[in-house]
Design an enzyme around this catalytic site. Structure first.
Site, PDB file in Angstrom:
ATOM      1  N   ASP A 110       0.850  -1.190   0.000  1.00 11.94           N
ATOM      2  CA  ASP A 110       0.000   0.000   0.000  1.00 11.94           C
ATOM      3  C   ASP A 110       0.886   1.240   0.000  1.00 11.94           C
ATOM      4  O   ASP A 110       2.018   1.198   0.484  1.00 11.94           O
ATOM      5  CB  ASP A 110      -0.869   0.036   1.272  1.00 11.94           C
ATOM      6  CG  ASP A 110      -1.993  -0.994   1.267  1.00 11.94           C
ATOM      7  OD1 ASP A 110      -2.258  -1.599   0.214  1.00 11.94           O
ATOM      8  OD2 ASP A 110      -2.608  -1.180   2.339  1.00 11.94           O
ATOM      9  N   MET A 111       0.351   2.356  -0.494  1.00 11.65           N
ATOM     10  CA  MET A 111       1.095   3.621  -0.412  1.00 11.65           C
ATOM     11  C   MET A 111       0.472   4.473   0.695  1.00 11.65           C
ATOM     12  O   MET A 111      -0.739   4.667   0.718  1.00 11.65           O
ATOM     13  CB  MET A 111       1.061   4.356  -1.754  1.00 11.65           C
ATOM     14  CG  MET A 111       2.039   5.494  -1.847  1.00 11.65           C
ATOM     15  SD  MET A 111       3.770   5.020  -1.545  1.00 11.65           S
ATOM     16  CE  MET A 111       4.278   4.521  -3.203  1.00 11.65           C
ATOM     17  N   ARG A 163      -1.109  -0.879  -8.647  1.00 18.80           N
ATOM     18  CA  ARG A 163      -2.482  -0.471  -8.298  1.00 18.80           C
ATOM     19  C   ARG A 163      -2.573   1.057  -8.334  1.00 18.80           C
ATOM     20  O   ARG A 163      -1.892   1.740  -7.575  1.00 18.80           O
ATOM     21  CB  ARG A 163      -2.827  -0.953  -6.892  1.00 18.80           C
ATOM     22  CG  ARG A 163      -4.178  -0.452  -6.409  1.00 18.80           C
ATOM     23  CD  ARG A 163      -4.275  -0.437  -4.899  1.00 18.80           C
ATOM     24  NE  ARG A 163      -4.191  -1.748  -4.322  1.00 18.80           N
ATOM     25  CZ  ARG A 163      -3.791  -1.969  -3.060  1.00 18.80           C
ATOM     26  NH1 ARG A 163      -3.422  -0.973  -2.277  1.00 18.80           N
ATOM     27  NH2 ARG A 163      -3.742  -3.194  -2.584  1.00 18.80           N
ATOM     28  N   HIS A 174     -13.878   3.356  -7.357  1.00 22.32           N
ATOM     29  CA  HIS A 174     -15.314   3.076  -7.423  1.00 22.32           C
ATOM     30  C   HIS A 174     -16.007   4.113  -8.290  1.00 22.32           C
ATOM     31  O   HIS A 174     -17.224   4.203  -8.315  1.00 22.32           O
ATOM     32  CB  HIS A 174     -15.925   3.121  -6.015  1.00 22.32           C
ATOM     33  CG  HIS A 174     -15.123   2.412  -4.982  1.00 22.32           C
ATOM     34  ND1 HIS A 174     -14.111   3.016  -4.272  1.00 22.32           N
ATOM     35  CD2 HIS A 174     -15.161   1.129  -4.574  1.00 22.32           C
ATOM     36  CE1 HIS A 174     -13.556   2.144  -3.460  1.00 22.32           C
ATOM     37  NE2 HIS A 174     -14.165   0.991  -3.621  1.00 22.32           N
TER      38      HIS A 174
END
Ligand SMILES: Cc1cc2nc3c(=O)[nH]c(=O)nc-3n(C[C@H](O)[C@H](O)[C@H](O)COP(=O)(O)OP(=O)(O)OC[C@H]3O[C@@H](n4cnc5c(N)ncnc54)[C@H](O)[C@@H]3O)c2cc1C
Length: 304
Positions: A133-134, A183, A227
């Site tokens: 994750d960042m 991602r 989303h």
């Protein structure tokens, strides 16, 4: 405006009584359970099985960040090792997502690198991957360095990048040759204007530009983490000329119907499933993204 709201929510949720309300009351817990699969790996596995049965893969996040001593960092590493063993034994279609500040980045980068190495080896044995994750911009450079070192050695990692950071186009160019999965997300932290774009329009434009670069790069597997239906349409259009694999990613509990619809349309979908009892910082970011989530809390408070 968007930046201001994020700043306000992230400030207010740091107040002690607000934190108490969310973490110590039944209602607060009920709100958290909309976004978090549960406190334990067993509860997370129930969610993974349900999502796998619905045709979605998963990224498991054992919640926690910014630990302050080696014992806590090693505890987090061990929880992830147990999680990887569970993925292997239960044959789950899942990988793990890790925040490096949970493994000690910031106070002992060497410990963090060793723990990351252990996780990546265990993941390889389980036939799966590790996504990093960042986090806040103070950690971006070290995160990129630790990712590059581990990815060069092992080859089964991926990295999250944040569209709102002005540095990200350069960072993306630097990691494309390493392969792995990348991602792309908008970015969830409160960052100053000097280093990050802050209006919704600017973030969306930055996202689309990065998406174009990412989807054109056959060396990596793009993960379109959003989303936002407009960004999803852009991804679908760019995918028309792509031959290598890519996937959509969404968060547990958010736009679940859209997740199902994209799977029904034949797209690969990975759902990010957080679990564990350190869920408060994660919850505050979900509220900051959509302050309307506070109404969800008040409705639950009055029992509606
Ligand atoms: C799989 C995944 C991994 C991520 N990893 C990271 C990371 O490593 N680092 C990082 O900084 N950020 C990460 N994020 C968070 C990301 O940066 C955004 O903050 C978040 O995804 C909201 O942006 P959006 O693209 O969905 O667009 P938005 O424009 O914010 O949202 C589009 C629509 O989605 C719905 N929605 C979005 N958020 C919520 C919410 N919290 N509650 C209810 N509905 C919502 C709403 O209907 C909204 O209109 C990740 C996101 C995903 C999906």
């Amino acid at each position: 405006m968007r930046g201001l709201i994020v700043k306000m929510v992230l400030t207010v949720t740091r107040w002690r009584w607000v934190k108490w309300l969310f973490t110590r009351t039944r209602v607060g817990r009920r709100v958290a359970l909309r976004f978090v699969a549960g406190d334990t790996i067993d509860e997370a596995v129930v969610a993974v099985r349900r999502l796998n049965a619905a045709g979605m893969s998963v990224s498991l996040d054992h919640l926690g960040e910014h630990v302050e001593d080696a014992a806590a960092a090693e505890g987090a590493r061990d929880a992830y090792l147990a999680c990887l063993d569970r993925i292997a034994v239960d044959r789950l279609d899942a990988n793990i997502s890790v925040k490096l500040t949970q493994l000690g980045m910031g106070f002992d980068d060497a410990l963090c690198a060793r723990s990351l190495d252990a996780l990546v080896r265990r993941a390889a044995g389980a036939g799966t991957t590790v996504t990093i994750d960042m986090e806040e911009s103070a950690h971006t450079t070290t995160t990129l360095r630790l990712y590059a070192e581990a990815q060069r050695t092992h080859g089964n990692l991926g990295l999250a990048i944040q569209a709102y950071l002005r540095r990200t186009p350069g960072d993306l160019a630097g990691v494309l040759s390493l392969g792995g999965h990348i991602r792309l997300c908008k970015g969830a932290y409160d960052e100053p204007e000097a280093i990050a774009v802050r209006t919704r329009e600017e973030v969306d434009a930055a996202y689309d530009a990065l998406l174009r670069t990412l989807m054109a790069a056959e060396s990596v597997k793009p993960a379109v983490a959003t989303h936002d239906e407009k960004r999803i349409v852009v991804a679908e259009e760019l995918a028309l000329t792509r031959t290598a694999p890519w996937e959509f990613q969404m968060l547990y509990g958010i736009r679940t119907r859209l997740q199902e619809d994209l799977v029904a349309d034949g797209y690969a979908m990975r759902v990010y499933v957080p679990y564990g009892d350190s869920w408060y910082p994660y919850l505050t970011r979900r509220i900051a993204e959509r302050p309307a989530n506070v109404w969800f809390f008040f409705r639950a408070l009055v029992g509606r």
